[in-house]
Motif scaffolding. Structure first.
Motif, PDB file in Angstrom:
ATOM      1  N   ASP B 233      13.246 -10.608 -16.703  1.00  0.00           N
ATOM      2  CA  ASP B 233      12.615 -11.394 -15.627  1.00  0.00           C
ATOM      3  C   ASP B 233      12.847 -10.835 -14.227  1.00  0.00           C
ATOM      4  O   ASP B 233      12.762 -11.567 -13.248  1.00  0.00           O
ATOM      5  CB  ASP B 233      13.097 -12.860 -15.657  1.00  0.00           C
ATOM      6  N   VAL B 234      13.207  -9.570 -14.152  1.00  0.00           N
ATOM      7  CA  VAL B 234      13.425  -8.937 -12.846  1.00  0.00           C
ATOM      8  C   VAL B 234      12.697  -7.601 -12.862  1.00  0.00           C
ATOM      9  O   VAL B 234      12.836  -6.834 -13.806  1.00  0.00           O
ATOM     10  CB  VAL B 234      14.925  -8.686 -12.577  1.00  0.00           C
ATOM     11  N   SER B 235      11.912  -7.327 -11.816  1.00  0.00           N
ATOM     12  CA  SER B 235      11.234  -6.029 -11.787  1.00  0.00           C
ATOM     13  C   SER B 235      11.517  -5.292 -10.485  1.00  0.00           C
ATOM     14  O   SER B 235      11.918  -5.883  -9.483  1.00  0.00           O
ATOM     15  CB  SER B 235       9.729  -6.191 -11.997  1.00  0.00           C
ATOM     16  N   PHE B 236      11.305  -3.995 -10.548  1.00  0.00           N
ATOM     17  CA  PHE B 236      11.620  -3.082  -9.451  1.00  0.00           C
ATOM     18  C   PHE B 236      10.351  -2.755  -8.674  1.00  0.00           C
ATOM     19  O   PHE B 236       9.329  -2.395  -9.266  1.00  0.00           O
ATOM     20  CB  PHE B 236      12.225  -1.810 -10.066  1.00  0.00           C
ATOM     21  N   THR B 237      10.423  -2.880  -7.365  1.00  0.00           N
ATOM     22  CA  THR B 237       9.295  -2.481  -6.522  1.00  0.00           C
ATOM     23  C   THR B 237       9.145  -0.964  -6.609  1.00  0.00           C
ATOM     24  O   THR B 237      10.076  -0.255  -6.251  1.00  0.00           O
ATOM     25  CB  THR B 237       9.556  -2.871  -5.052  1.00  0.00           C
ATOM     26  N   PRO B 238       8.012  -0.463  -7.105  1.00  0.00           N
ATOM     27  CA  PRO B 238       7.911   0.984  -7.342  1.00  0.00           C
ATOM     28  C   PRO B 238       8.184   1.800  -6.078  1.00  0.00           C
ATOM     29  O   PRO B 238       7.874   1.368  -4.971  1.00  0.00           O
ATOM     30  CB  PRO B 238       6.460   1.163  -7.810  1.00  0.00           C
ATOM     31  N   LEU B 239       8.765   2.984  -6.291  1.00  0.00           N
ATOM     32  CA  LEU B 239       8.989   3.912  -5.178  1.00  0.00           C
ATOM     33  C   LEU B 239       7.653   4.296  -4.569  1.00  0.00           C
ATOM     34  O   LEU B 239       6.666   4.452  -5.290  1.00  0.00           O
ATOM     35  CB  LEU B 239       9.650   5.200  -5.683  1.00  0.00           C
ATOM     36  N   SER B 240       7.644   4.496  -3.285  1.00  0.00           N
ATOM     37  CA  SER B 240       6.386   4.929  -2.658  1.00  0.00           C
ATOM     38  C   SER B 240       6.131   6.394  -3.008  1.00  0.00           C
ATOM     39  O   SER B 240       7.057   7.157  -3.280  1.00  0.00           O
ATOM     40  CB  SER B 240       6.477   4.759  -1.143  1.00  0.00           C
ATOM     41  N   GLN B 241       4.856   6.760  -2.974  1.00  0.00           N
ATOM     42  CA  GLN B 241       4.477   8.140  -3.278  1.00  0.00           C
ATOM     43  C   GLN B 241       5.148   9.100  -2.295  1.00  0.00           C
ATOM     44  O   GLN B 241       5.581  10.191  -2.669  1.00  0.00           O
ATOM     45  CB  GLN B 241       2.947   8.268  -3.211  1.00  0.00           C
ATOM     46  N   ASP B 242       5.312   8.652  -1.059  1.00  0.00           N
ATOM     47  CA  ASP B 242       5.938   9.486  -0.031  1.00  0.00           C
ATOM     48  C   ASP B 242       7.389   9.832  -0.413  1.00  0.00           C
ATOM     49  O   ASP B 242       7.798  10.994  -0.338  1.00  0.00           O
ATOM     50  CB  ASP B 242       5.897   8.731   1.307  1.00  0.00           C
ATOM     51  N   ILE B 243       8.140   8.830  -0.868  1.00  0.00           N
ATOM     52  CA  ILE B 243       9.547   9.064  -1.256  1.00  0.00           C
ATOM     53  C   ILE B 243       9.596  10.015  -2.454  1.00  0.00           C
ATOM     54  O   ILE B 243      10.427  10.934  -2.504  1.00  0.00           O
ATOM     55  CB  ILE B 243      10.237   7.718  -1.616  1.00  0.00           C
ATOM     56  N   ILE B 244       8.712   9.799  -3.416  1.00  0.00           N
ATOM     57  CA  ILE B 244       8.703  10.659  -4.611  1.00  0.00           C
ATOM     58  C   ILE B 244       8.416  12.100  -4.202  1.00  0.00           C
ATOM     59  O   ILE B 244       9.124  13.022  -4.609  1.00  0.00           O
ATOM     60  CB  ILE B 244       7.656  10.159  -5.629  1.00  0.00           C
ATOM     61  N   GLU B 245       7.426  12.287  -3.352  1.00  0.00           N
ATOM     62  CA  GLU B 245       7.065  13.657  -2.953  1.00  0.00           C
ATOM     63  C   GLU B 245       8.166  14.329  -2.145  1.00  0.00           C
ATOM     64  O   GLU B 245       8.483  15.500  -2.358  1.00  0.00           O
ATOM     65  CB  GLU B 245       5.742  13.655  -2.172  1.00  0.00           C
ATOM     66  N   ARG B 246       8.770  13.561  -1.240  1.00  0.00           N
ATOM     67  CA  ARG B 246       9.870  14.144  -0.452  1.00  0.00           C
ATOM     68  C   ARG B 246      11.003  14.606  -1.374  1.00  0.00           C
ATOM     69  O   ARG B 246      11.572  15.688  -1.190  1.00  0.00           O
ATOM     70  CB  ARG B 246      10.439  13.095   0.522  1.00  0.00           C
ATOM     71  N   SER B 247      11.328  13.764  -2.371  1.00  0.00           N
ATOM     72  CA  SER B 247      12.447  14.096  -3.261  1.00  0.00           C
ATOM     73  C   SER B 247      12.104  15.282  -4.146  1.00  0.00           C
ATOM     74  O   SER B 247      12.949  16.148  -4.387  1.00  0.00           O
ATOM     75  CB  SER B 247      12.807  12.887  -4.124  1.00  0.00           C
ATOM     76  N   GLU B 248      10.869  15.331  -4.625  1.00  0.00           N
ATOM     77  CA  GLU B 248      10.491  16.449  -5.491  1.00  0.00           C
ATOM     78  C   GLU B 248      10.518  17.772  -4.721  1.00  0.00           C
ATOM     79  O   GLU B 248      10.955  18.794  -5.247  1.00  0.00           O
ATOM     80  CB  GLU B 248       9.135  16.184  -6.149  1.00  0.00           C
ATOM     81  N   SER B 249      10.091  17.721  -3.464  1.00  0.00           N
ATOM     82  CA  SER B 249      10.120  18.978  -2.717  1.00  0.00           C
ATOM     83  C   SER B 249      11.562  19.367  -2.394  1.00  0.00           C
ATOM     84  O   SER B 249      11.898  20.553  -2.331  1.00  0.00           O
ATOM     85  CB  SER B 249       9.242  18.906  -1.475  1.00  0.00           C
ATOM     86  N   GLU B 250      12.436  18.365  -2.223  1.00  0.00           N
ATOM     87  CA  GLU B 250      13.866  18.664  -2.041  1.00  0.00           C
ATOM     88  C   GLU B 250      14.435  19.381  -3.271  1.00  0.00           C
ATOM     89  O   GLU B 250      15.178  20.348  -3.137  1.00  0.00           O
ATOM     90  CB  GLU B 250      14.640  17.349  -1.929  1.00  0.00           C
ATOM     91  N   ILE B 251      14.092  18.858  -4.461  1.00  0.00           N
ATOM     92  CA  ILE B 251      14.608  19.474  -5.698  1.00  0.00           C
ATOM     93  C   ILE B 251      14.149  20.928  -5.765  1.00  0.00           C
ATOM     94  O   ILE B 251      14.941  21.828  -6.033  1.00  0.00           O
ATOM     95  CB  ILE B 251      14.136  18.696  -6.940  1.00  0.00           C
ATOM     96  N   ASN B 252      12.877  21.160  -5.479  1.00  0.00           N
ATOM     97  CA  ASN B 252      12.354  22.525  -5.531  1.00  0.00           C
ATOM     98  C   ASN B 252      13.055  23.429  -4.524  1.00  0.00           C
ATOM     99  O   ASN B 252      13.429  24.547  -4.849  1.00  0.00           O
ATOM    100  CB  ASN B 252      10.843  22.539  -5.256  1.00  0.00           C
ATOM    101  N   ALA B 253      13.258  22.911  -3.319  1.00  0.00           N
ATOM    102  CA  ALA B 253      13.898  23.721  -2.273  1.00  0.00           C
ATOM    103  C   ALA B 253      15.322  24.083  -2.674  1.00  0.00           C
ATOM    104  O   ALA B 253      15.755  25.229  -2.520  1.00  0.00           O
ATOM    105  CB  ALA B 253      13.895  22.958  -0.957  1.00  0.00           C
ATOM    106  N   VAL B 254      16.048  23.117  -3.206  1.00  0.00           N
ATOM    107  CA  VAL B 254      17.453  23.365  -3.560  1.00  0.00           C
ATOM    108  C   VAL B 254      17.548  24.301  -4.745  1.00  0.00           C
ATOM    109  O   VAL B 254      18.418  25.166  -4.816  1.00  0.00           O
ATOM    110  CB  VAL B 254      18.176  22.019  -3.832  1.00  0.00           C
TER     111      VAL B 254
END
Lengths: 130, 528
Positions: B233-254
């Motif tokens: 009975d508890v749900s998570f507000t999905p991550l914004s596309q902006d946060i996902i993209e920022r994090s993915e580009s961080e992973i690639n950079a590192v």
């Protein structure tokens, strides 16, 4: 504080070889099918903690297996991986000792204990003069 | 004759018990050195086990299995436990049953000292200073649901719909999970009935959890995050596309700059790259909760790149409005720092619970003897070299050690405490073994605060503690085991649902005191 398992008649059991993090042989023991690596370690006084008593709530029985033995085991589930993630010195062939259950195919398995200690903090001490 | 190893331990939590257990093991009772070993563990609370009793979330009962090891340690005849004894400069607990003992009255009785008094004080944020009805440390909520003797009382959940937790660590997730859980989920666990009653009045609908860095820098543990994503009975507000993209580009950079360490052992999770845990948690955040967002009565969100800068009362539907400064990272990587981006936003909320890290008890280090042991600035831990305490001048304090969070700062789970206990116990045993063979340590770089007399009485205790024991105010481990058994018995009397009984019904000090005094009366009657 022993593992609560029975030791097989000498010469009749499956063999487990324990090594320390540097690869030095600690001891080889004989065990029965169905015993877990954590129980075996406790039975034979190998220094493996097992704080949560095999309930998948800690990573203190982390061990490292040879790839060919690792591949003989069922994949770790999410719960085990969540705990392995917290283990120091995690490797590609890390498992929790409580989840590795002995079977015939695992005879002669080499179980390596992870590096016992990370480097603890140093706040600086004056060099000792002798 | 050399001095004995008579060790005073300040704090009776997991690090104390793990270090003591290994010292006992390395110096068995039947050995010459082991025969001259005594350990007295002091805790300012009446019950032992520190964060295992007063920190571990009630719905994590398996984590508490380590107490069987602590029982084994306390069972060694060379070990004694004294609860309700506050060692330090300033009394923290106003209870008349707490014996306050300055360090200077403790040390003459001991040859060795181990500080295992943790990091009990929440860090405060200067921008978050409204009364406790609308802003209080997340630790207050933990103290409330564990019946900690210093609890400041329950939060008013009957007037709270929107909760804001600040900080991305496990305390933040524990508190969020307890506040969002249906009380019936918690009933079988070690949650006091009075706490369940308050949770039943709760109107909490949403919890927002803010952090100043991104998904790849959060300090949660994967298990805690997975539990949040699996609540009924508890749900998570999905991550914004902006946060996902920022994090993915961080992973690639590192990953471009830190080559995987393939040679020798294929170690994961070390070095400058993201650990397996961080990457798995990012994937959990991307996948979201089991329950679909929008289909549940309660929700939570994990918000990134925002840092609190102001809090004021609001005239809107919620009690307060929280002003946030937006941030960006100075560089990609797990150790990136948050820097302000210049943007701001405001959210309305009813209750703000900061969980921004924890530091040692400054009142303990207000003492002249110990004030130079604490690391500055930040006061995050006791200065030490592999567990040996060093002062601000860099001098080793002879035979004085520190373990657990007091030594490392408040980070890491129980497994880390277990590992560090190996280092600290080895330091104690090595130093003691050397000194007993006359292999003397260099006095020039060491200052001494402990007794160095070989004549020190092995079993003496400070007279204040003796008086406390006689009036039933200071508790022993035997007292604790009686209470432990009684708490479990009282829990078993309570049927939760079907055949399911309550794990235990925990006592506070006033009921524990009555129970212990009854036990003593019965023992006195039956023996007369």
């Amino acid at each position: 504080m022993h593992g609560g398992i029975n030791r097989p008649e000498p010469g009749t059991g499956l063999k487990v070889h324990f090594k320390d993090s540097k690869g030095n042989h600690i001891k080889t023991v004989e065990v029965n099918e169905g015993d877990s690596i954590l129980e075996i370690a406790h039975e034979y006084d190998i220094d493996l903690e097992g704080a949560c008593e095999a309930s998948l709530a800690c990573s203190t029985c982390h061990v490292i297996l040879p790839p060919e033995y690792y591949d003989l085991l069922p994949e770790p589930g999410d719960d085990e991986n969540d705990m392995l993630d917290m283990a120091f010195g995690l490797t590609d062939t890390s498992r929790l000792g409580c989840q590795v259950i002995m079977k015939k195919e695992l005879d002669d398995i080499i179980v390596t204990l992870p590096a016992a200690t990370r480097n603890m903090y140093v706040d600086g001490a004056k060099p000792t003069t002798h | 004759m050399s001095i004995p190893l008579k060790l005073a331990v300040v704090g009776g939590g997991p690090s104390a018990f793990y270090v003591v257990s290994r010292v006992l093991q390395q110096l068995p009772q039947n050995s010459a050195l082991g025969a001259r070993l005594r350990v007295h563990i002091y805790d300012r609370l009446w019950a032992p086990h520190g964060l295992v009793r007063y920190g571990v979330a009630p719905d994590h009962p398996e984590v508490k299995n380590c107490t069987s090891k602590f029982d084994e340690t306390a069972h060694d005849p060379r070990v004694r436990f004294f609860g309700n004894v506050n060692i330090g400069a300033a009394p923290i607990n106003p209870s008349p049953d707490v014996t306050n003992l300055p360090l200077s009255s403790l040390l003459p009785h001991y040859s060795h000292l181990l500080l295992a008094n943790g990091c009990p004080t929440p860090r405060v944020h200067p921008a978050l200073s409204l009364p406790s009805s609308v802003c209080r440390p997340a630790l207050d909520v933990v103290h409330w649901y564990t019946s900690h003797p210093a609890s400041a009382g329950p939060p008013d959940l009957s007037r709270t719909e929107h909760v804001t937790v600040i900080g991305h660590g496990n305390v933040a997730l524990d508190v969020a999970r307890i506040l969002l859980s249906h009380p019936s989920r918690l009933e079988p666990y070690d949650v006091p009935n009075a706490v369940l009653d308050i949770l039943r009045t709760s109107r909490v609908k949403h919890v927002s959890i803010f952090g100043r860095r991104g998904p790849l820098q959060a300090s949660f543990a994967p298990r805690e995050l997975r539990e949040m994503m699996s609540l009924d009975d508890v749900s998570f507000t999905p991550l914004s596309q902006d946060i996902i993209e920022r994090s993915e580009s961080e992973i690639n950079a590192v990953e471009k700059i830190s080559e995987p360490q393939v040679a020798g052992g294929q170690t994961l999770g070390i070095g400058t790259g993201y650990s397996r845990a961080q990457k798995r948690m990012f994937n959990m955040l991307k996948s979201g909760s089991k329950a679909h967002y929008g289909t549940t009565p309660k929700t939570f969100s994990i918000e990134f790149f925002k840092s609190p800068v102001g809090l004021e009362y609001s005239s809107g539907p919620h009690s307060v409005s929280l002003k946030l400064s937006h941030t960006t990272l100075d560089s990609p990587g797990p150790n990136a720092r948050a820097v302000p981006s210049g943007e701001f936003s405001t959210i309305d909320t009813d209750l703000v619970l900061p969980s921004l890290g924890y530091i040692p008890d400054s009142s303990f280090f207000a003492d002249n003897l110990s004030s130079s042991w604490i690391a500055t600035p930040g006061l995050s831990h006791v200065r030490n070299n592999s567990g040996r305490i060093v002062d601000t001048e860099g001098n080793l304090i002879r035979n004085a050690y520190v373990s657990g969070w007091a030594a490392s700062g408040a980070k890491g789970v129980l497994a880390r405490t277990v590992e560090d206990a190996r280092v600290v116990s080895s330091a104690i045993v090595e130093d003691y073994t050397k000194s007993s063979t006359g292999d003397s340590v260099d006095d020039q770089t060491q200052s001494s605060v402990l007794s160095t007399s070989p004549e020190i009485t092995l079993d003496s205790i400070p007279s204040e503690v003796q008086i406390g024991l006689e009036r039933g105010a200071v508790t022993t481990y035997e007292d604790w085991k009686q209470i432990d058994a009684e708490e479990i018995r009282r829990g078993q009397e309570e049927v939760v649902i079907g055949d399911l009984k309550k794990e235990r019904q925990r006592m506070d000090w006033s009921s524990a005191k009555v129970f212990l005094s009854d036990v003593r009366d019965k023992t006195a009657t039956s023996s007369s």
